[in-house]
Design a protein around this motif. Sequence first.
Motif, PDB file in Angstrom:
ATOM      1  N   MET B   1       0.844  -1.204   0.000  1.00 22.61           N
ATOM      2  CA  MET B   1       0.000   0.000   0.000  1.00 22.61           C
ATOM      3  C   MET B   1       0.876   1.249   0.000  1.00 22.61           C
ATOM      4  SD  MET B   1      -3.265  -0.733   2.481  1.00 22.61           S
ATOM      5  CE  MET B   1      -2.384  -1.341   3.906  1.00 22.61           C
ATOM      6  N   PRO B   2       0.461   2.246  -0.748  1.00 19.20           N
ATOM      7  CA  PRO B   2       1.270   3.476  -0.826  1.00 19.20           C
ATOM      8  C   PRO B   2       1.382   4.174   0.540  1.00 19.20           C
ATOM      9  CG  PRO B   2      -0.434   3.422  -2.525  1.00 19.20           C
ATOM     10  CD  PRO B   2      -0.711   2.280  -1.609  1.00 19.20           C
ATOM     11  N   ARG B   3       2.570   4.720   0.758  1.00 17.48           N
ATOM     12  CA  ARG B   3       2.831   5.432   2.013  1.00 17.48           C
ATOM     13  C   ARG B   3       2.513   6.917   1.817  1.00 17.48           C
ATOM     14  NH1 ARG B   3       3.908   3.492   6.970  1.00 17.48           N
ATOM     15  NH2 ARG B   3       5.126   4.890   8.263  1.00 17.48           N
ATOM     16  N   VAL B   4       1.757   7.490   2.728  1.00 13.92           N
ATOM     17  CA  VAL B   4       1.402   8.910   2.651  1.00 13.92           C
ATOM     18  C   VAL B   4       1.850   9.596   3.939  1.00 13.92           C
ATOM     19  CG1 VAL B   4      -0.488  10.587   2.404  1.00 13.92           C
ATOM     20  CG2 VAL B   4      -0.599   8.400   1.183  1.00 13.92           C
ATOM     21  N   THR B   5       2.427  10.792   3.807  1.00 13.32           N
ATOM     22  CA  THR B   5       2.888  11.548   4.974  1.00 13.32           C
ATOM     23  C   THR B   5       2.247  12.930   4.990  1.00 13.32           C
ATOM     24  OG1 THR B   5       4.985  10.370   4.974  1.00 13.32           O
ATOM     25  CG2 THR B   5       4.926  12.485   6.152  1.00 13.32           C
ATOM     26  N   TRP B   6       1.687  13.275   6.146  1.00 15.84           N
ATOM     27  CA  TRP B   6       1.141  14.625   6.352  1.00 15.84           C
ATOM     28  C   TRP B   6       2.082  15.368   7.309  1.00 15.84           C
ATOM     29  CZ3 TRP B   6      -1.852  10.302   5.858  1.00 15.84           C
ATOM     30  CH2 TRP B   6      -2.918  10.348   4.960  1.00 15.84           C
ATOM     31  N   GLU B  93      -0.863   3.730  -6.602  1.00 10.17           N
ATOM     32  CA  GLU B  93       0.503   3.248  -6.372  1.00 10.17           C
ATOM     33  C   GLU B  93       1.529   4.329  -6.733  1.00 10.17           C
ATOM     34  OE1 GLU B  93       1.413   0.695  -4.780  1.00 10.17           O
ATOM     35  OE2 GLU B  93      -0.481  -0.428  -4.706  1.00 10.17           O
ATOM     36  N   GLN B  94       1.153   5.120  -7.717  1.00  7.44           N
ATOM     37  CA  GLN B  94       2.030   6.185  -8.205  1.00  7.44           C
ATOM     38  C   GLN B  94       2.341   7.211  -7.104  1.00  7.44           C
ATOM     39  OE1 GLN B  94       0.207   8.536 -11.237  1.00  7.44           O
ATOM     40  NE2 GLN B  94       2.114   8.902 -12.340  1.00  7.44           N
ATOM     41  N   LEU B  95       1.440   7.313  -6.130  1.00  5.30           N
ATOM     42  CA  LEU B  95       1.604   8.326  -5.081  1.00  5.30           C
ATOM     43  C   LEU B  95       2.382   7.789  -3.873  1.00  5.30           C
ATOM     44  CD1 LEU B  95      -1.809  10.256  -5.079  1.00  5.30           C
ATOM     45  CD2 LEU B  95       0.198  10.547  -6.527  1.00  5.30           C
ATOM     46  N   ASP B  96       2.931   6.585  -3.986  1.00  7.63           N
ATOM     47  CA  ASP B  96       3.698   6.008  -2.865  1.00  7.63           C
ATOM     48  C   ASP B  96       4.826   6.963  -2.449  1.00  7.63           C
ATOM     49  OD1 ASP B  96       4.592   4.244  -0.963  1.00  7.63           O
ATOM     50  OD2 ASP B  96       5.820   3.083  -2.383  1.00  7.63           O
ATOM     51  N   GLY B  97       4.792   7.372  -1.202  1.00 11.13           N
ATOM     52  CA  GLY B  97       5.849   8.270  -0.694  1.00 11.13           C
ATOM     53  C   GLY B  97       5.449   9.736  -0.664  1.00 11.13           C
ATOM     54  N   ILE B  98       4.241  10.049  -1.088  1.00 10.62           N
ATOM     55  CA  ILE B  98       3.811  11.451  -1.214  1.00 10.62           C
ATOM     56  C   ILE B  98       3.843  12.173   0.155  1.00 10.62           C
ATOM     57  CG2 ILE B  98       1.322  10.997  -0.941  1.00 10.62           C
ATOM     58  CD1 ILE B  98       0.843  13.186  -3.067  1.00 10.62           C
TER      59      ILE B  98
END
Lengths: 389, 104
Positions: B1-6, B93-98
Amino acid sequence: MAENIVIVGAGQAAVSCAARLRALSPECSISLIGDEPYLPYQRPPLSKAFLTGELSVERLALKPHDWYDAQAIDLKLESSVSSIDRRERQVILQGGKRIPYDKLVLATGSRPRVLPDKFTRDASRIYTLRGIADAEMLKGELRPDRRLLVIGGGYVGLEFAASAAKTGLDVVLVEAAERILGRVAASETADFFRELHRSHGVKIIEGVGVLSICDIDGARRASLSNGEQVDADFVVVGIGAIANDRLAMECGLETRNGVLVNENGQTSDPRIFAAGDCATLGGEALTARIESVQNAIEQGDAVAHSLLGQAAPPRKTPWFWSDQFDAKLQIAGINSGFDRTEVKAGARAGAQSIWYYAGETLLAVDAINDPVTYMTVRRILDARTSTLE
Amino acid sequence: MPRVTWKCSDGKTISADIETGVSLMEAAVNLNVPGIFGDCGGALSCATCHVVLDEAWQHIVPGPTDMEGEMLEVVEGGRTDRSRLSCQIRVTEQLDGIVLHVGV
């Protein structure tokens, strides 16, 4: 000492109140009592994305299950409150269990108005739409080529009609008043939505009431006041909502078409507050009961402050929205008392707005596919509210 | 699963793996990210899910529609050239690490 706060209801206002309470007071005890089996959820998609299957039931939840544990909010689902004992300061559940409170919040919402029983007692498959259970049943009815009769041309009726027409149903909508959206919007807004629906094949009949509905030959046959008959496979009734104020009334709180509250959300009992669809704000000049997500969130939030003896943040301009077919209606402000309107074309093709005035004072705007006008008017009205305060 | 950081304005950072298909607003509300409310549930009507894309992601995330762009023109707190309403961005998936900035 940490107070014990009980919230009756588990909808948008209840969750907003609980969330703000916890943010303001780590120590108070918070319980939510809801009669439905689902995690507190959003209602607006029930007539739109949930109905058409684009949004799952899990994604309706306002907060995930573990949020309630993390926030130490005691969520009691499938629990019906039967009465309130103000002297003992206890809420009594169906079955007799008593839950004590120091302060109580009524966030009991509203329920759909129904047709008089004599109109419908010989008919089946007549629905209203309020909760997930209703929407689940209606999802089962939403099959292409079925015939649907919608009674009532308000936002719920129109949104349902749009969802059904998009799914391929044959839709007739009957409005008893002179025109659709009669109580909530100007004729210019109604004209836009009438044309939008007609262009998608929805037949709208205005100024015509329903006299009776009977099951005949496997169909629901509605007899209309103009002498016509409409046959449908099922019927959806969207003729407004009524505040759930029975508990308040029965325990002697003041009610006025809803639980009467002051600016702080306080009822006639200083230990009991109300927020959201069930609450009527009483004032010298006006009384207002607003059914909207924004109002539920704001009043829930304001009551949380009041419960702790704190001043609530300044009120924002009320806003609303309705999605029908490919059109987005966004409303800023409340138009009641308007004496004239102005129609303005928006910057993009297909964008327009209807501005409501009382004399020279701007009250509200209906923005159709015109978010920049909607947002601009929200800001203008917000600025005015804060100046007045 | 893509990783997202706020990254929140108070210096707090929240990271999580998010299921594809949900919106960045829904993910933030579920994680209790401060400053993201999503009052209208993704109907593009409340503007309470405003985020600013981290510079590196500006050209990877598909751009806003006209309607979103108009909402952003008058958004509270002021629009930046990397402002977005996070209800309009679906996790792929393209947004993994956003990385997203909140309340800036």
